[in-house]
Motif scaffolding. Structure first.
Motif, short mmCIF file in Angstrom:
data_model
loop_
_atom_site.label_atom_id
_atom_site.label_comp_id
_atom_site.label_asym_id
_atom_site.label_seq_id
_atom_site.Cartn_x
_atom_site.Cartn_y
_atom_site.Cartn_z
N GLN A 137 43.14 25.29 -7.77
CA GLN A 137 43.42 23.99 -8.38
C GLN A 137 42.75 23.92 -9.75
O GLN A 137 41.62 24.41 -9.91
N PRO A 159 42.11 20.89 -12.55
CA PRO A 159 42.29 19.54 -13.10
C PRO A 159 42.05 19.57 -14.60
O PRO A 159 41.14 20.27 -15.07
N ILE A 172 51.37 14.54 -18.43
CA ILE A 172 51.37 14.16 -17.02
C ILE A 172 52.48 14.88 -16.27
O ILE A 172 52.29 15.32 -15.12
N THR A 232 52.10 18.22 -14.20
CA THR A 232 51.49 18.28 -12.87
C THR A 232 52.45 18.94 -11.90
O THR A 232 53.56 18.46 -11.66
N GLU A 253 44.95 14.76 -19.75
CA GLU A 253 46.17 14.73 -20.55
C GLU A 253 45.85 15.03 -22.01
O GLU A 253 44.82 14.58 -22.53
N LYS A 304 47.49 24.87 -8.47
CA LYS A 304 47.95 23.48 -8.63
C LYS A 304 47.31 22.89 -9.88
O LYS A 304 46.07 22.79 -9.95
N GLN A 320 46.64 19.72 -12.00
CA GLN A 320 46.61 18.27 -11.91
C GLN A 320 46.23 17.71 -13.27
O GLN A 320 45.12 17.95 -13.76
N VAL A 321 47.15 17.01 -13.89
CA VAL A 321 46.89 16.42 -15.19
C VAL A 321 46.41 14.99 -14.98
O VAL A 321 47.10 14.17 -14.35
N TYR A 333 57.70 21.84 -8.81
CA TYR A 333 57.40 20.41 -8.69
C TYR A 333 57.50 20.02 -7.22
O TYR A 333 58.19 20.70 -6.44
#
Lengths: 113, 113
Positions: A10, A12, A83, A86, A15, A108, A110-111, A39
């Motif tokens: 993952q 993170p 965004i 993501t 933006e 993964k 994550q934005v 997605y």
């Protein structure tokens, strides 16, 4: 045997910040490399591919990847994420002599707004 | 242009019931065809692939089988579903070994209850 390692499960990122998703492959022979995006609840979509030639490959949605033979890496980058980026990203490799592509375990992205 | 169709999109089946998922490709001939499964937290698992009519290679011993009755049709089946068969099933096709990448269907979400 061919294998693909995605070091981060993952990632993170805020933006508009840059992002790099890491991918390493194991092969000492010719290799084709790919990045896919998935997605939620959808199939995988090809982002970009490296077959030969220039080591910097540009793909869709502003992504690019650089093939580094000495480090056996194919990291995916984007200078400014949205965004809508993501999703889960899969690195994949096809090594000469093999009949099918090997996929990494996915990262993964994550934005965060 | 080439398209891949996969159905149904979602399926809820009781334990012990049969399964049939279908995948068809249009706009190409003699594609390589693949069935993948994504279980929660387990990445992409290749189940079967086929390089021609009636030619099926199984990657993982399991409760599932695959068939290719026509050049552009790939079917995933089970006689009796297990709880562990739940997951997201993806069909894909490629030209030859996949040096230009795979094209994935939109997937089937199977829940075995």
């Amino acid at each position: 045997a061919q294998s693909v390692t995605q070091l981060d499960s993952q990632v993170p990122v805020f933006e508009e910040a840059p992002v790099e998703l890491r991918c390493n492959y194991s092969s000492s022979v010719s290799v084709y490399l790919f990045w896919y995006v998935q997605y939620p609840n959808q199939g995988l979509q090809l982002l970009l591919k490296y077959l030969s030639g220039s080591t910097l490959v540009k793909g869709i949605n502003g992504f690019e990847a650089e093939f580094n033979k000495s480090q056996t890496s194919f990291h995916l980058r984007k200078p400014s994420v949205h965004i809508s980026d993501t999703a889960e990203y899969f690195c994949a490799a096809l090594v000469g002599g093999y009949q099918k592509v090997t996929f990494g375990t996915g990262t993964k992205l994550q934005v965060i707004p | 242009s080439q398209t891949i169709h996969q159905w149904p999109a979602t399926l809820v089946q009781p334990v012990g019931s049969p399964l049939s998922l279908e995948c068809t490709v249009e706009g190409t001939s003699n594609p390589n065809l693949y069935w993948y499964r994504q279980a929660a937290g387990r990445g992409l698992q290749l189940l079967f692939y086929s390089v021609g009519i009636g030619q099926i290679s199984s990657e993982v011993p399991q409760n599932l089988s695959a068939s290719r009755p026509q050049d552009r049709q790939f079917i995933l089946s089970s006689k009796k579903l297990l709880l562990s068969d739940s997951g997201f099933y993806l069909c894909a096709w490629s030209v030859s070994r996949g040096a230009y990448g795979y094209t994935f269907g939109s997937g089937t979400r199977l829940t075995v209850v």
